[in-house]
Design a protein around this motif. Structure first.
Motif, short mmCIF file in Angstrom:
data_model
loop_
_atom_site.label_atom_id
_atom_site.label_comp_id
_atom_site.label_asym_id
_atom_site.label_seq_id
_atom_site.Cartn_x
_atom_site.Cartn_y
_atom_site.Cartn_z
N ARG A 28 0.84 -1.19 0.00
CA ARG A 28 0.00 0.00 0.00
C ARG A 28 0.88 1.25 0.00
NH1 ARG A 28 0.85 -2.23 4.76
NH2 ARG A 28 0.90 -1.04 6.68
N GLU A 52 -10.55 2.17 -5.75
CA GLU A 52 -9.55 2.57 -4.75
C GLU A 52 -10.12 2.48 -3.34
OE1 GLU A 52 -6.94 6.03 -6.82
OE2 GLU A 52 -8.73 6.70 -5.78
N GLU A 101 -3.50 4.36 0.82
CA GLU A 101 -4.28 4.12 -0.38
C GLU A 101 -3.88 2.79 -1.00
OE1 GLU A 101 -4.59 5.98 -4.81
OE2 GLU A 101 -4.73 7.39 -3.16
N THR A 102 -4.87 2.05 -1.44
CA THR A 102 -4.66 0.82 -2.20
C THR A 102 -5.73 0.78 -3.29
OG1 THR A 102 -6.15 -0.50 -0.82
CG2 THR A 102 -3.81 -0.52 -0.21
N ALA A 103 -5.53 -0.14 -4.21
CA ALA A 103 -6.60 -0.48 -5.15
C ALA A 103 -7.23 -1.76 -4.62
CB ALA A 103 -6.03 -0.68 -6.55
N THR A 109 -2.83 -2.19 -7.23
CA THR A 109 -2.09 -1.46 -6.19
C THR A 109 -0.64 -1.31 -6.62
OG1 THR A 109 -3.54 -2.19 -4.41
CG2 THR A 109 -1.34 -1.50 -3.77
N LYS A 112 -0.50 1.44 -9.03
CA LYS A 112 -0.65 2.74 -8.36
C LYS A 112 0.70 3.19 -7.81
CE LYS A 112 -4.40 4.19 -6.44
NZ LYS A 112 -4.68 5.06 -7.55
#
Length: 189
Positions: A28, A52, A101-103, A109, A112
């Protein structure tokens, strides 16, 4: 053109008072805002191919999703933003904030993280064509007042996908890749 960040850099400064760190297990990103310098702000945008999750670890965050504005803190848990939902993130001036933040999918992720590595490359945030190229590869589209998704997509494809390349721009971290599912033939805006 911006210089790439070394692949083993796990933390870097985005701007004065705002840094980003990559955390493992689970993978993350963590954004740390000290409250000094400029206020943390991510303008309205949307994603075509990924969802997200945002989690406030410390402080308060204003999340706006499709025009609905909420103030979130650690007690609120995970804030999910589905693909296609216009959203923005905003800190409070002078306040500390720690945000993760993560997907929803692990491979998203990872992408990202490559997105943030490219945005955080030295000089990138001062390069409009460079930013547009990262947005193109990173499944991120700005929200325009007209609300025409085709125009928002078109700007990123033309400027970030074509014009930036014509001017010699290249992603600092080339592990960020274009996801073919972003432009499905059977989906309409």
């Amino acid at each position: 053109m911006p210089e790439p960040l070394p692949a083993d850099v796990d933390s870097w400064t985005l701007q004065e008072g705002i840094s980003m760190t990559i955390l493992q297990n689970p993978l993350r990103t963590r954004i740390i805002v000290t409250g000094k310098g400029e206020k943390f702000y991510v303008p309205p945008h949307w994603h075509a191919a990924h969802d997200e999750n945002h989690v406030v670890i410390k402080g308060r965050l204003i999340v706006t999703q499709d025009g609905v504005r909420r103030v979130l803190g650690p007690e609120n848990g995970v804030c999910l933003t589905r693909r296609g939902v216009v959203h923005s993130l905003e800190g409070f001036p002078g306040e500390e904030l720690i945000l993760e933040e993560t997907a929803t999918e692990p491979e998203d992720t990872e992408q990202k993280i490559f997105f943030f590595r490219n945005m955080g490359a030295p000089g990138m945030l001062s390069s409009p064509l460079g930013i547009m190229q990262v947005l193109y590869y990173g499944d991120t589209y700005p929200k325009f007042p007209t609300g025409f998704r085709w125009l928002e997509r078109g700007l990123i494809v033309v400027v970030g996908g074509w014009i930036a390349s014509l001017f010699g721009y290249q992603l600092p971290d080339k592990r960020l890749r274009l996801d073919p599912s972003r432009f499905p033939r059977d989906k309409k805006d």
